[in-house]
Design an enzyme around this catalytic site. Structure first.
Site, PDB file in Angstrom:
ATOM      1  N   PRO A   1       0.818  -1.226   0.000  1.00 41.86           N
ATOM      2  CG  PRO A   1      -0.875  -1.570   1.586  1.00 41.86           C
ATOM      3  CD  PRO A   1       0.449  -2.113   1.104  1.00 41.86           C
ATOM      4  CB  CYS A   2       4.191   2.092   1.461  1.00 42.77           C
ATOM      5  SG  CYS A   2       3.852   1.762   3.198  1.00 42.77           S
ATOM      6  CE  LYS A   3       7.088  -2.327  -2.852  1.00 45.87           C
ATOM      7  NZ  LYS A   3       7.256  -3.716  -3.269  1.00 45.87           N
TER       8      LYS A   3
END
Length: 173
Positions: A75-77
């Site tokens: 999700p960070c990516k």
């Protein structure tokens, strides 16, 4: 035979002590409450990828998004390009984004953030993660121009959600 019995007993005492300590530290440990909406954001100093120091209190007068993340977090990516887009859109309106990585190597972080223009900070000793009691990544904290936490979002954000939350912290509206 007597020596063997003493060694075995000592060994069992050590193992029992280690298990007791582990159980105690996991269930009785002191817990800290996550920074809450309305709180003043805890100040910190971290270095970016170029060795420049960033102190949260130096951003007073601006809206600030703290984004806690890691390169291994899917999700960070996914949200990083949306954060970049919003940084470009809102920087001139007095909003800063500080992405705080959880103690990964500079090499890993540089490779991951080569197309990002906002400051990328590495929390090498996890002090900032602990002071904000960050357990899940990504977590984004939206701070207004006075340093007050206006919104806390745990989990990945869509572009629209980032925009809506940034709108809450634009100074001098």
């Amino acid at each position: 035979m007597k020596k063997r019995m003493i060694v075995r007993t000592l060994f069992l005492v050590i193992i029992f002590s280690a298990i007791t300590y582990t159980v105690y530290s996991n269930f009785i440990k002191e817990t800290y409450e996550l920074v809450k909406i309305g709180d003043i954001a805890p100040d910190f100093i971290l270095e970016d990828l170029n060795g420049e120091k960033h102190k949260l209190s130096d951003y007073k007068g601006k809206g600030v998004v703290l984004n806690f993340w890691a390169t291994y977090c899917d999700p960070c990516k996914e949200e990083m390009p949306d954060l970049e887009e919003n940084y470009i859109k809102y920087k001139s309106k007095g909003v800063e984004i500080l992405a705080i990585n959880n103690a990964q190597t500079t090499f890993e972080v540089k490779k991951f953030t080569k197309n990002i223009s906002f400051p990328i900070l590495i929390d090498h000793s996890i002090v900032v993660f602990k002071s904000y009691n960050i357990d899940a990544i990504p977590t984004s904290i939206f701070i207004d121009f006075e340093g007050t936490v206006k919104k806390i979002s745990v989990g990945g954000l869509t572009n629209k959600a980032i925009q809506e939350n940034v709108e809450l912290i634009i100074p001098n509206r």
